[in-house]
Structure formats: C-alpha cells, structure tokens
Enzyme design. Structure first.
Site, PDB file in Angstrom:
ATOM      1  N   GLU A 241     111.843 112.395  70.714  1.00 34.92           N
ATOM      2  CA  GLU A 241     112.791 113.493  70.476  1.00 34.92           C
ATOM      3  C   GLU A 241     112.625 114.146  69.102  1.00 34.92           C
ATOM      4  O   GLU A 241     112.642 115.353  68.983  1.00 34.92           O
ATOM      5  CB  GLU A 241     114.234 112.966  70.634  1.00 34.92           C
ATOM      6  CG  GLU A 241     115.293 114.019  70.402  1.00 34.92           C
ATOM      7  CD  GLU A 241     116.711 113.528  70.722  1.00 34.92           C
ATOM      8  OE1 GLU A 241     116.858 112.575  71.501  1.00 34.92           O
ATOM      9  OE2 GLU A 241     117.664 114.117  70.182  1.00 34.92           O
TER      10      GLU A 241
ATOM     11  N   ASP B 201     116.974 109.754  71.688  1.00 38.83           N
ATOM     12  CA  ASP B 201     118.178 109.092  71.186  1.00 38.83           C
ATOM     13  C   ASP B 201     118.995 108.562  72.363  1.00 38.83           C
ATOM     14  O   ASP B 201     118.884 109.063  73.492  1.00 38.83           O
ATOM     15  CB  ASP B 201     119.056 110.097  70.417  1.00 38.83           C
ATOM     16  CG  ASP B 201     118.465 110.475  69.064  1.00 38.83           C
ATOM     17  OD1 ASP B 201     117.577 109.769  68.569  1.00 38.83           O
ATOM     18  OD2 ASP B 201     118.919 111.494  68.501  1.00 38.83           O
TER      19      ASP B 201
ATOM     20  N   TYR C 122     112.438 145.752  71.457  1.00 40.57           N
ATOM     21  CA  TYR C 122     112.314 146.870  70.510  1.00 40.57           C
ATOM     22  C   TYR C 122     111.384 147.951  71.058  1.00 40.57           C
ATOM     23  O   TYR C 122     111.605 149.138  70.852  1.00 40.57           O
ATOM     24  CB  TYR C 122     111.814 146.373  69.153  1.00 40.57           C
ATOM     25  CG  TYR C 122     112.895 145.711  68.330  1.00 40.57           C
ATOM     26  CD1 TYR C 122     114.060 146.409  67.993  1.00 40.57           C
ATOM     27  CD2 TYR C 122     112.764 144.411  67.879  1.00 40.57           C
ATOM     28  CE1 TYR C 122     115.055 145.804  67.239  1.00 40.57           C
ATOM     29  CE2 TYR C 122     113.755 143.801  67.117  1.00 40.57           C
ATOM     30  CZ  TYR C 122     114.901 144.506  66.806  1.00 40.57           C
ATOM     31  OH  TYR C 122     115.887 143.916  66.062  1.00 40.57           O
TER      32      TYR C 122
END
Lengths: 356, 356
Positions: free
Chosen positions: B194, B246, B103
């Site tokens: 995780e 996982d 910006y």
C-alpha cells in the site's frame, strides 16, 4: 558537468554529532550533573525572514531540555533513544520512515510516543539542535520526490541511472536524495512544473531537448527531496531553476517554497531554499494577454492573496503588482489552460516567451 | 518470460470504432435522419456484480443519445468533437490529459464544457459506448502509476527500461501503460504494497530478491495504470499477485479494487480487475497474533466495515470472519506497525508466513 563536488559525507557528519551528544550526556552523568540539551526554539516568534539570504531562518532563542526536570525526563530519554536509533541506522547504512521510527519506539525502554506528532517533534529537535537534516540521520519522509526527464546521469550507491532512459514517467528522485551523486549533466537549465499533466506534455513534445532542460515534475507542493535536488542542481551543476506553476495562490506558494523555503522548516532552509530560482508561472497579466480560460477566485483565494501582499517573500514590485492585478480581475488560471490554443502551444509560444 | 503476447494494438482498435461512429453519423445525415448513439447506462441500477467473473459489470440497459432532441443536441455535438479530438491524438501518436481536453474544448465550435465533470462524462460515454479504455483513446489521467522494483525489463516505444536499474525509487508505470511491452521477467510473483514506506523497506531489505518478486508500491488507492499493470502481469506474465495493505477498511478497499474492480468503473473492469489476486494484508487476527501497535476504530471505520459485510465482494468466509473480528476488537493496524519488532521483521517473519 558538476560545477562543485560534494565533499563531506553528511551521514558521517550527523553520526559525529550524535556521538558527541551521547558523550556529553555520559560526562554529565559521571559528574552527577543532570544531562542537558540545547534546542533552538522553533516557535513563531523565533522564525525570522533573513533579508540577506532571502529565506526564513531561526533566530537566537534557545531552549534547554534537562533530565533534571520531571516534566521533561521522559522526553529527554526518548530523545536519547531516537538519537541511538538514528546512529544504528547510519551504522547499518539503512534508512527508516518517520512512521517506522514511531512504531519502533513501542519497543523502547522509555515506552512509545502514543502519537506520531510527538516522535516527529523529537526528530525536529535533533535536526535543529545538531544542524543536520533528518535524511542525514537516516529518517525519511514517505513521500516520493519529483520525476525528472532530461540529460542527467546519476549514481545511486553504485546504480547508474540516466534520466532519459528510466521510462517516460522519468527518473524518480528517491527520498535519499543526498546520497545521489551527479555524474553527468548536459542540460543547461531546470524547467520545474507543478503538475504531472504538464510534465507529460513537455516530455511528449520533447521540450527537454528543445530547451536543453531537465524537466522536473514538482507534483504540487514539492517534497523535501525535490527541494534538495533543485538546490543541488543549482549549486553543484550551476543550472538556473525555472518554476512554472498554475496562476493561483497555491501555485505562487509552491514556487515560493522552492525559492525562499517555508517558515515551518526555518531550521533547515539553508539546505533547501534556492533564492535565485525564477518564477515563470501563470500571472494575472498572462491571463489577460493570452485570454486564458479561467476560474473565479474563491473566497479563500482572495484571503490568501491578501496575505501574500504582506509576506516579505513577495515584497518585490512584480509580485506586488501581479497579486494586486489578480485580485482586481478576480480570476485564476491553470498551466494546462494554454491547451485552448492546441496541445503544443505552451511549448511553442508560452515557454519561449517566458524564458527569453 | 511472457506467457501470452499482446496481439491487437488497442489504439488502432479504438480508432476503428471512432471512425465507424463518424461514418454512421454521416450516413444518418445523408438519409436526413437524426444521428444517434447508443450508450450503456452507468446508473447504479445498471451496475451488477458478476458472480462468474467476480467483478462489477454493466447490465443490459442502454440509453440513446440523439441530435434530434433539443436538450441533447449540444452534448451530442460535443461528443462528436471529443471523438474527433481523440482520433487526432491517435493519428499523431500523442496523448492528452482529461484536463487538457477540457481546456481544448474552449476552442471547439460547439463551445466548451464550462465544468470538467461534464467533459469527463463524455469521455466515459465514449469508453462505454465503444468498449475501449480512455487510455486507448489517447486520454490520460494525471496521476502517476505505481513504482516497481525487481527483475523486469520493459520497452516503452523503443526505450528499454530495467526495473532494477531505474533508481531506488524504482521504475514508475507511465499513464500509457498499455503501450508498454514486457520484454523479460525473471520474477515469479508480484508483491504489491500500500505505502511508499513499505516499498522502500522491501527494496532496502532486498525482498525483491529474497521472494523472487516484483515489489510494487500501490501508493494508496491504485491508479488505473497500476491496475492495468497488475492485470497484465497476471495474464501475460502469469505472475500471482499478492496485496499487502494496512489492516483497516481503507486497506481492504484498496485490495478489493484491485481484485474485483470498483462499481464506478464497471464499464471497464474486464480490463482492470484481477480476480485471482490474493490479499495478504494485515487482518484482525494478525493484530492479535503479532500483538501489533494499533489505533482505535473511528466511527467512520465501523460504519465502513459494516458496509463491507453486506458487499458481495467480501462474501467469503475469511473476509466475513476477519471483518467481524475487527469490529469486535475495535482496533486497526498499519503495515508499518511490524517495525515494533525491528525494521526487517516484516521481511523475515510476516511475509514468509503469509506467502507460504
């Protein structure tokens, strides 16, 4: 300093309800009557906007679960197991995620749920049947709460945390927000912002000091713990809540979920909604007045804005005219867009003007 | 306590490079030669797996940007403006998000980028051309770093934070990780998990105490600040890093990005990769040995696992046999699945067995 102290321990209250439920079931069995459970309906037709309280709530419709119905018997038994699981969490002063409960159910006599959507629904049943929050039952969402920076000291089960001394990334609201006790607060307001980018800007520019504010990062759609924090900061600490979001339909939605709650959580909005929270996010008028860098509205933005026009939560004149103006100019702008005028413009110009 | 102290101030180093760049451009102009800039190629063909260092790095190909080329002149000028913006951030001891820089560019003489993808690429140019991290240039990602709980005390620009006293949700790694100084560490290892769900489980069960560990929540794919923290904890504090994810292709990927870095960030992996970090996540063998609740592999999982078989980072025998076994049984399992055997099973059984 606290305006109003918490009096009841919500986990004790929750346990009482669970034990009552168990006793009722036992009574029924002794009388050789099928055990029953009344659960308020959460279907769309029973979700009503409460004009007086200014949030969504559930209507009068109530369903009855009974172990006498073959189609309901397994679910009824699983609900009993879930209630027992929650009681054991409360007794052990522990918590578990919804996911952990889902996996734990694999070890239940009733068999597991085979899909987390089903175990989550049973938790919603318990919440709405007993008028308690899942957090009070010991069940937590996985998501983080907001980050806070400012003059607030809390107690988390004996651990005292000062929200100006927990690092630049701030004090993170734990999912167990209800167990947090407010010890000291020198801030005079809450300045809640949508993005971590804006949060770090305000911390870096010491806006928390300049505005006597707790700077809170909502991190997009706020977590339940964040909404509970805002509610408690408003009620217990007496702080006005200001919501600074992007100027787009999602930003408006984020603010409104804090203010009026979501339809989906109608059964628990009385614990989460902050009807007096003020929106100070970017509007279509700001886009014009500040000549902000913009993006064109997408088709989904236009569709969403048109839906908001018919939503009772956006019925006041300011919302109506700002939404119409945004549709007319066909543009949206983010809160970080003010950096076009320098990194501190938002702190030196925009916020003072909006807050006054 | 720290094994090795940081010696150089990376922001000062970064400024030096920027100033050198400016001087070179000025020299060229004085000699009426077109200014140039050499940027290592980040195209796929120049991303190589470095067997010795065990992470992806950039090869020898270098491109030259020149203001003499009409197609490059605007981008060259914007790169100069970005370098000047970064220098001003370093001088003011400030930081900005990539979005804020995008910006800010709306106010540059060169005109803005019209798309953040382009301004981000210019930042990558500066990083790879000068061998510095964007964080050292004062540019930050918006994302949060990990949450940490355990016996670690850090200094953040004069603010001392103890990672057992920042609340249950822990000490959050700020995007400005490089400015954080390690003051004291009584932990003997890092246990990085995780999900936030597992993080809260380990904090609640006091696993940080039991295992003498810093418990770190990666929150899915770890942020750059998290990876930098793990690298520094490994190098400066001498802590072994254990990664508990996982048991699915995404979990393997999360672990491997910590260990060997990503191909996309090849130009900066020497600052992020932790080649000695150990995977202690759920494997196909664990699924069988612990008889875990599972989900069926989806088509995308199968495709991804087959890709991993050909990926040099997974070339060792254990990875190869575990990936093949997972394809054979056609199942995956999450780290929270151990709650089938009770909430503390993971702490009392799985982790001790994996860590020994």
């Amino acid at each position: 300093m606290p305006k109003k102290k918490k009096t009841k321990d919500p986990r004790k209250e929750a346990k009482k309800k669970l034990v009552e439920f168990g006793s009722e079931v036992l009574e029924s069995i002794k009388k050789t009557e099928p055990p029953r459970m009344k659960v308020p309906s959460r279907s769309t037709s029973n979700i009503l906007y409460d004009d007086k309280n200014r949030f969504y709530t559930l209507g009068e419709k109530v369903g009855t679960r009974t172990a006498a119905n073959m189609r309901q018997v397994k679910k009824f038994a699983q609900t009993m197991c879930a209630a027992e699981f929650c009681r054991s969490l409360i007794d052990a002063d522990k918590t578990a995620t919804l996911r952990e409960m889902y996996y734990t159910s694999e070890g239940w006599e009733t068999g597991g749920f085979s899909d987390q959507g089903r175990s989550d629904k049973v938790v919603e049943d318990l919440e709405s049947a007993f008028g308690v929050k899942r957090e009070d039952l010991g069940l937590l969402p996985e998501e983080d709460g907001a980050s806070i920076f400012g003059e607030l000291v809390v107690d988390e089960g004996g651990m005292e945390v000062n929200a100006t001394e927990a690092g630049r990334a701030g004090y993170t609201i734990p999912p167990t927000m209800n167990d947090v006790e407010f010890l000291e607060c020198d801030a005079k307001k809450v300045l809640a912002v949508e993005t971590m980018g804006m949060y770090h800007r305000l911390v870096q520019e010491e806006a928390w000091d300049q505005f006597d504010a707790l700077v809170v990062a909502l991190k997009g759609q706020p977590a339940r713990a964040t909404r509970r924090f805002l509610k408690r900061a408003n009620e217990e600490l007496g702080l006005p809540i200001h919501l600074f979001t992007d100027g787009d339909p999602f930003g408006f939605h984020i603010a409104m979920v804090v203010i009026s709650g979501s339809a989906k959580l109608a059964y628990i909005n009385h614990e989460l909604a902050v009807p007096d929270a003020k929106f100070i996010g970017v509007t279509a008028s700001d886009i014009e007045d500040y000549d902000l860098p913009t993006d064109k509205l997408r088709e989904t933005d236009v569709k969403r804005l048109k839906q908001l026009l018919d939503d009772p939560r956006y019925s006041d004149d300011t919302w109506q005219s700002e939404i119409k103006k945004m549709l007319k100019i066909g543009k949206k702008a983010e809160q970080q867009a003010f950096s076009k005028y320098g990194l501190d413009y938002v702190v030196n110009e925009y916020l003072p003007s909006k807050l006054s």
